[in-house]
Write an enzyme that holds these catalytic residues in place. Structure first.
Site, short mmCIF file in Angstrom:
data_model
loop_
_atom_site.label_atom_id
_atom_site.label_comp_id
_atom_site.label_asym_id
_atom_site.label_seq_id
_atom_site.Cartn_x
_atom_site.Cartn_y
_atom_site.Cartn_z
N SER A 104 0.82 -1.21 0.00
CA SER A 104 0.00 0.00 0.00
C SER A 104 0.86 1.27 0.00
O SER A 104 1.61 1.51 -0.93
CB SER A 104 -0.95 -0.04 1.20
OG SER A 104 -1.91 0.96 1.14
N ASP A 246 -1.20 1.30 -3.91
CA ASP A 246 -2.07 0.24 -4.43
C ASP A 246 -3.46 0.74 -4.80
O ASP A 246 -4.34 -0.04 -5.15
CB ASP A 246 -2.17 -0.94 -3.46
CG ASP A 246 -3.00 -0.63 -2.23
OD1 ASP A 246 -3.04 0.55 -1.82
OD2 ASP A 246 -3.58 -1.57 -1.66
N ASP A 248 -6.00 2.24 -3.13
CA ASP A 248 -7.23 2.16 -2.34
C ASP A 248 -7.48 3.43 -1.53
O ASP A 248 -8.48 3.53 -0.82
CB ASP A 248 -7.25 0.92 -1.44
CG ASP A 248 -6.15 0.88 -0.40
OD1 ASP A 248 -5.34 1.82 -0.35
OD2 ASP A 248 -6.11 -0.11 0.37
#
Length: 454
Positions: A104, A246, A248
């Site tokens: 992430s 990533d 999100d």
């Protein structure tokens, strides 16, 4: 039993804690557990695999896929794509699971392996423990098929197109007339943002969309939006959107270069949904780390809030349990259940732009009702972080501070999830007040628990 899974999958420094050998074992054990529950026993199990742009991603993906193939699982390799894309494509492809290789927003040396079940949601604690038990087993007794029993792998670049089409179809109209700057964090959104924002007819400029394996999240993206802030002002844009490695998370920047965090984004989207009669139970789900300014703004505008523990997983659980349709975190994880079951930075971004277009308002105007309260957080080293509530003097200090605040501030004391720390946080009207309140409580914690500040 060893605890391999953290709050967001299995993480570590790639090629050290998270080695290719560990990735292979996770492929075997995780793949086996997740495909034991598939509904159609007549077909071969299918798992999707994807990664972000880290240099270690290909190494770990190859090892993970080898593990999956070794227990007879068919694999679709999505290549570099966002985490929310994996969650979406699981359902579209009828897969039994999906696995994203990413850490992430973390630095490039880190990596992680994140699992999703057939429903596109992160795994339950029980399922994670089932995998951990197999990882800890003294002997690997899982199937080792030969010849036609082995799995096969196919590249599936079409997944990216299906995902971008899905995002675009969540809007009824285009986003023409909006000038947006886009920061891809040199991560998984880098190859997608230009396509999506061109299709939606925005006027856009991009930065940090040239990943080289080492520059993911490096002073760019949702954890470092200052670079985007300067870029927006330089370009004279209406808005900026910064994603993480990533994809999100989404953090926005207004036309003046001011950062619009997840709290403000949730307020803007929630308010618009309420005006359209689409905000379920007039409620926004947040974590305990959202700023008091958000709660004051929600209340003033006829909305309620539900608080959960820190982590988007807890937000999703509350939304599923009680039927809410928007929630998220200050960090930019925003979940829009009307469209998707996980935080999705690009989905959040295009719907934020949609509110700007539909209302005709600047982002600074839309975010203005949320006035952040000054916040201070101090980490205190303690020997027994879980039992801090057993100390009446600490609770008394908290009560004293809360009485002084008289509803115009808040205190949050909680143990760290990973370190021997007690986190003492307060918010109040001024910097001086918040420092005094936190120091009052920290002094008592040190005195009572014999601790020292980290």
């Amino acid at each position: 039993m060893t605890k391999y899974f953290g709050t967001d999958g299995v993480r570590g420094i790639a090629n050290k804690e998270l080695s290719p050998e560990m990735a292979f074992r996770l492929g075997r054990t995780g793949g086996y557990v997740l495909t034991q529950h598939k509904e159609d026993a007549s077909r071969r199990p299918l798992v999707l695999v994807a990664r972000d742009t880290r240099i270690s991603g290909q190494m770990l993906a190859d090892a993970l896929i080898a593990g999956l193939l070794s227990v007879g699982i068919e694999v679709l390799d999505l290549g570099v794509i966002t985490t929310p894309a994996v969650a979406y494509l699981i359902k579209i492809q009828g897969a039994d699971a999906g696995i994203q290789i990413s850490a992430s927003h973390n630095p490039v040396a880190d990596n992680g392996i994140k699992f999703f079940g057939a429903d596109g949601y992160k795994l339950s604690d029980d399922t994670e423990e089932e995998i951990e038990a197999l990882l800890d087993a003294p002997e690997d007794k899982l199937p080792r098929p030969a010849a036609e029993g082995l799995g096969t792998v196919d590249d599936y670049p079409e997944g990216a197109l299906k995902y971008t089409q899905f995002l675009e179809q969540t809007l009824a109209d285009d986003l023409s007339g909006i000038h947006v700057c886009l920061d891809g964090a040199n991560g998984a959104t880098s190859g997608l943002v230009s396509r999506i924002f061109a299709d939606l007819e925005t006027d856009f400029d991009t930065m940090a969309i040239s990943p080289d394996g080492l520059n993911i999240n490096a002073n760019v993206g949702s954890t470092h939006p200052q670079a985007l802030s300067k870029f927006v002002v330089e370009k004279g844009a209406d808005v900026g959107l910064a994603f993480d490695g990533d994809g999100d998370r989404c953090i926005a920047v207004d036309e003046q270069g001011n950062i619009v965090d997840g709290d403000k984004i949730m307020f803007i989207l929630g308010s618009y949904m309420k005006s359209q009669g689409r905000l379920k139970q007039d409620t926004v789900v947040t974590t305990v780390m959202s700023n008091l300014g958000l709660y004051k703004a929600l209340e003033a505008n006829g909305m309620k809030s539900v608080q959960t523990a820190v982590g988007d997983r807890h937000v999703v659980e509350a939304m599923r349990k009680d039927g809410y349709n928007i929630g998220g975190e200050q960090s930019g994880h925003v979940i829009l259940f009307d469209y998707h079951n996980t935080g999705d930075g690009m989905l959040t971004g295009i719907h934020l732009l949609n509110v700007m277009k539909k209302t005709g308002k600047k982002l600074s105007e839309l975010a203005a009702p949320v006035q952040d309260y000054p916040q201070k957080l101090v980490n205190v080293k303690v020997a027994d972080k879980e039992n801090w509530q057993a100390y009446p003097e600490i609770q008394s200090a908290i009560d004293t501070v809360e009485k002084e605040m008289a509803g115009d501030g808040r205190v949050l004391v909680r143990p760290s999830g990973t370190e021997p720390l007690l986190r003492v946080m307060a918010e109040a009207k001024t910097e001086d007040l918040v420092s005094r309140y936190v120091d009052q409580i920290v002094d008592v914690v040190k005195q009572e628990m014999g601790s020292k500040e980290d």
